[in-house]
Design an enzyme around this catalytic site. Structure first.
Site, PDB file in Angstrom:
ATOM      1  N   ASN A  24      55.765  10.072 -15.856  1.00  0.00           N
ATOM      2  CA  ASN A  24      55.583  11.234 -14.271  1.00  0.00           C
ATOM      3  C   ASN A  24      54.695  12.367 -14.908  1.00  0.00           C
ATOM      4  O   ASN A  24      55.454  13.119 -16.065  1.00  0.00           O
ATOM      5  CB  ASN A  24      56.881  10.884 -13.980  1.00  0.00           C
ATOM      6  CG  ASN A  24      56.932  12.295 -13.122  1.00  0.00           C
ATOM      7  OD1 ASN A  24      56.454  11.528 -11.434  1.00  0.00           O
ATOM      8  ND2 ASN A  24      56.858  13.300 -12.525  1.00  0.00           N
TER       9      ASN A  24
ATOM     10  N   THR B 109      -7.163   1.589   3.804  1.00  0.00           N
ATOM     11  CA  THR B 109      -6.214   0.727   4.117  1.00  0.00           C
ATOM     12  C   THR B 109      -7.039  -0.114   3.191  1.00  0.00           C
ATOM     13  O   THR B 109      -6.913  -0.841   2.535  1.00  0.00           O
ATOM     14  CB  THR B 109      -5.109   0.583   5.447  1.00  0.00           C
ATOM     15  OG1 THR B 109      -6.540   0.004   5.929  1.00  0.00           O
ATOM     16  CG2 THR B 109      -4.398   0.864   5.363  1.00  0.00           C
TER      17      THR B 109
ATOM     18  N   LEU C 229       0.628  -1.425   0.320  1.00  0.00           N
ATOM     19  CA  LEU C 229      -0.234   0.068  -0.057  1.00  0.00           C
ATOM     20  C   LEU C 229       1.367   1.530  -0.630  1.00  0.00           C
ATOM     21  O   LEU C 229       1.748   1.480   0.550  1.00  0.00           O
ATOM     22  CB  LEU C 229      -1.090  -0.048   1.472  1.00  0.00           C
ATOM     23  CG  LEU C 229      -1.994  -1.140   1.394  1.00  0.00           C
ATOM     24  CD1 LEU C 229      -2.841  -0.822   2.601  1.00  0.00           C
ATOM     25  CD2 LEU C 229      -2.728  -1.860   0.226  1.00  0.00           C
ATOM     26  N   ALA C 230       0.811   1.589  -0.551  1.00  0.00           N
ATOM     27  CA  ALA C 230       1.127   3.176  -1.133  1.00  0.00           C
ATOM     28  C   ALA C 230       1.117   4.446  -2.062  1.00  0.00           C
ATOM     29  O   ALA C 230       1.152   4.988  -2.286  1.00  0.00           O
ATOM     30  CB  ALA C 230       2.594   2.541  -1.947  1.00  0.00           C
TER      31      ALA C 230
ATOM     32  N   ARG D  21       3.216  15.446   6.253  1.00  0.00           N
ATOM     33  CA  ARG D  21       3.873  15.590   7.294  1.00  0.00           C
ATOM     34  C   ARG D  21       5.647  15.502   6.589  1.00  0.00           C
ATOM     35  O   ARG D  21       5.893  15.915   7.180  1.00  0.00           O
ATOM     36  CB  ARG D  21       4.063  14.247   8.437  1.00  0.00           C
ATOM     37  CG  ARG D  21       2.973  14.642   9.336  1.00  0.00           C
ATOM     38  CD  ARG D  21       2.740  13.597  10.594  1.00  0.00           C
ATOM     39  NE  ARG D  21       2.122  12.252  10.599  1.00  0.00           N
ATOM     40  CZ  ARG D  21       1.899  11.297  10.816  1.00  0.00           C
ATOM     41  NH1 ARG D  21       2.570  11.089  11.915  1.00  0.00           N
ATOM     42  NH2 ARG D  21       1.486  10.580  10.510  1.00  0.00           N
TER      43      ARG D  21
END
Ligand code: UD1
Ligand code: MG
Length: 485
Positions: free
Chosen positions: A383, A85, A12-13, A19
């Site tokens: 180098n 839900t 469930l999303a 908040r």
């Protein structure tokens, strides 16, 4: 495991996540290199369900895209309005039909939930022949959670939401996690019978428990061993706390695998990081993405490595690196910036204040100080003198530079690309090299020095410089006169 393989896991999303105070949907906030929905999907995936179902609502496009990216085969069910839900699960059964077999329901905002816990839930459910099995926990502060109400025999009777609970029920410290294993056929039937006569006027998934019990089905429960696992993330304070817990869990596993973590409090790793045995990760170090640290490598203090491979026995101090690779026993730092496609050879040394982009530095080569290396190939054992600049950009295009094996680039050389300094060739310090230097040649490209005799004495009379020169001059003139003899 296959024994209690779920027919489906439903995540469930759809909730808003007010908040978080974010333009990004809550479940897309990330911790340890993975979004919250990604963590939920990874835990679900470990159960090897036949179907993975994600209910989306708020931020459906963004959340849907993340779900599709992570699991193209997942079912996405839209819940237009968040009416509870129970309503969310009803949208699933209405859209996909009853799913026979074990149906696990979990949330997209519970990133600490381990797949082992969900697995245990499914196994207990299967073994008990239950209609539903609830994952519960004893938490220090149960306020806000649904409470687990048990009968005299201790069997789970129903779940009451905090808002609907009597003071006596509010005193119960066993809470509902929101994760369940259902018999899918029973769930599809019972979900239709969930009412909305509660304090929030919502369809509560929790009401399915009392419905199934009334129908005479067995109700089981698993109490989570670690209550922290079922804590949801609702704001950024909880997100930070969850990240800390997850990071500690990951570091602990690395340490048990034989990695030394000098300061776990300031070391951060993503779930996708691999660290070899006897590697030592020192303080203030963050390892992100697909970063691989070889055996015995020493990383830190102060390294940020993203999608970077570090070979065995390499040593890195104060490094920022993205999409780069470092060969075995190479030494880097302090203060090196590796950009995408920087490839540092075995045993090479890249030193202080060096930036490397899309370049290959050969085995044992040295770029020790104050250098920019872009679009270059540097041969083994070469180098590169202090302050060398690989001028790869002409204002329109990028051009390559090739430095041969054991070549020697003098300090403060500008290599104006495209240009090649062949094997064993030298460039003189301070040269602006625009033409290729053949193997074994010395490239000199700078103005010849001319000293204007007595210029300071004539033009800066009365200054300290002129006075110092005046004092030094007789002795110097004498000694050059000696040399002349
Ligand atoms: C729910 C449980 C509660 C439990 C708590 C654990 C119910 C009625 N209550 O309460 O017993 O203790 O979780 O955290 O189930 N969601 C949707 N669609 C909706 C509503 C919610 O997808 O219409 C999702 C949310 O995105 C969230 C999860 O479901 O991931 C839980 O929703 P939330 O509103 O936080 O439920 P709680 O009131 O906390
Ligand atoms: Mg909640």
């Amino acid at each position: 495991m296959s024994h209690s393989r779920p027919a489906a896991v439903i995540i469930l999303a759809a909730g808003e996540g007010k908040r978080m105070k974010s333009r990004t949907p809550k479940v897309l906030h990330a911790l340890c290199g993975r979004t919250m929905i990604g963590h939920a999907m990874a835990a679900a995936r470990d159960l090897d369900p036949e179907r993975l179902v994600v209910v989306t609502g708020h931020g459906r496009d963004q959340v849907g895209a993340e779900v599709a990216r992570l699991a193209p085969d997942a079912d996405r069910v839209l819940q237009e309005q968040q009416l509870g839900t129970g309503h969310a699960v009803r949208m699933v059964t209405e859209s996909l039909g009853a799913i026979p077999g074990i149906v696990v329901v979990t949330y997209g905002d519970m990133p600490l939930l381990r797949s082992q816990t969900l697995q245990e839930l499914a196994s207990v459910h299967r073994a008990g022949g239950n209609g539903v099995t609830v994952l519960s926990a004893r938490v220090p502060d149960p306020a806000g959670y649904g409470r687990i109400v048990r009968d005299e025999a201790g069997t789970l009777a129903r779940i009451v939401e905090h808002a609907d609970a009597t003071p006596a029920e509010q005193a119960i410290d066993e809470t509902n996690s929101g994760c369940y294993a259902f018999d899918g056929a029973l769930l599809a039937d019972a979900i239709k019978r969930v009412a909305t006569d509660n304090a929030q006027g919502q369809e509560y998934l929790t009401d399915v428990i009392a419905i199934l019990r009334a129908d005479g089905h067995r109700i089981g429960s698993v109490i989570a061993a670690d209550a922290a696992e079922i804590e949801g993330v609702n704001d950024r304070v909880q997100l930070a706390a969850a990240r800390r817990v997850l990071n500690d869990r990951l570091l602990r596993q690395h340490m048990l695998n034989g990695v030394t973590v000098v300061d776990p409090a300031s070391t951060w790793v993503d779930v996708t990081v691999t660290i070899g045995q006897d590697a030592e990760i020192r303080q203030n170090t963050q390892l992100e993405g697909v970063t691989v640290i070889g055996e015995g490598a020493r990383v830190g203090p102060n390294c940020l490595l993203a999608d970077t491979t570090v070979g065995a026995g390499a040593e890195l101090v104060n490094i920022v690196s993205r999409q780069a690779s470092v060969g075995a026993r190479a030494t880097l730092g302090p203060n090196v910036y590796l950009r995408p496609q920087a490839v540092i050879g075995e045993g090479a040394h890249v030193g202080c204040y060096v930036e490397v982009k899309k370049s290959t530095i050969g085995a044992g080569a040295k770029v020790p100080h104050l250098t920019y290396v872009g679009d270059a190939t540097i041969g083994a054992g070469a180098n590169i003198g202090a302050g060398t600049i690989f001028a790869n950009y002409d204002g329109q295009s990028k051009w390559p530079t090739t430095i041969g094996e054991h070549a020697f680039v003098g300090s403060n050389t500008v290599l104006v690309a495209p240009v090649t300094v062949s094997d064993g060739a030298y460039t003189a310090a301070g040269s602006a090299i625009t033409d290729d230097v053949t193997a074994g040649d010395l490239g000199v490209a700078r103005g010849r020095q001319h000293n204007s005799d007595g210029w300071v004495l004539r033009n800066r009379e009365g200054t300290r410089s002129a006075a110092a020169a005046g004092r030094a001059r007789p002795a110097q003139d004498a000694s050059s006169a000696d040399e002349g003899e």
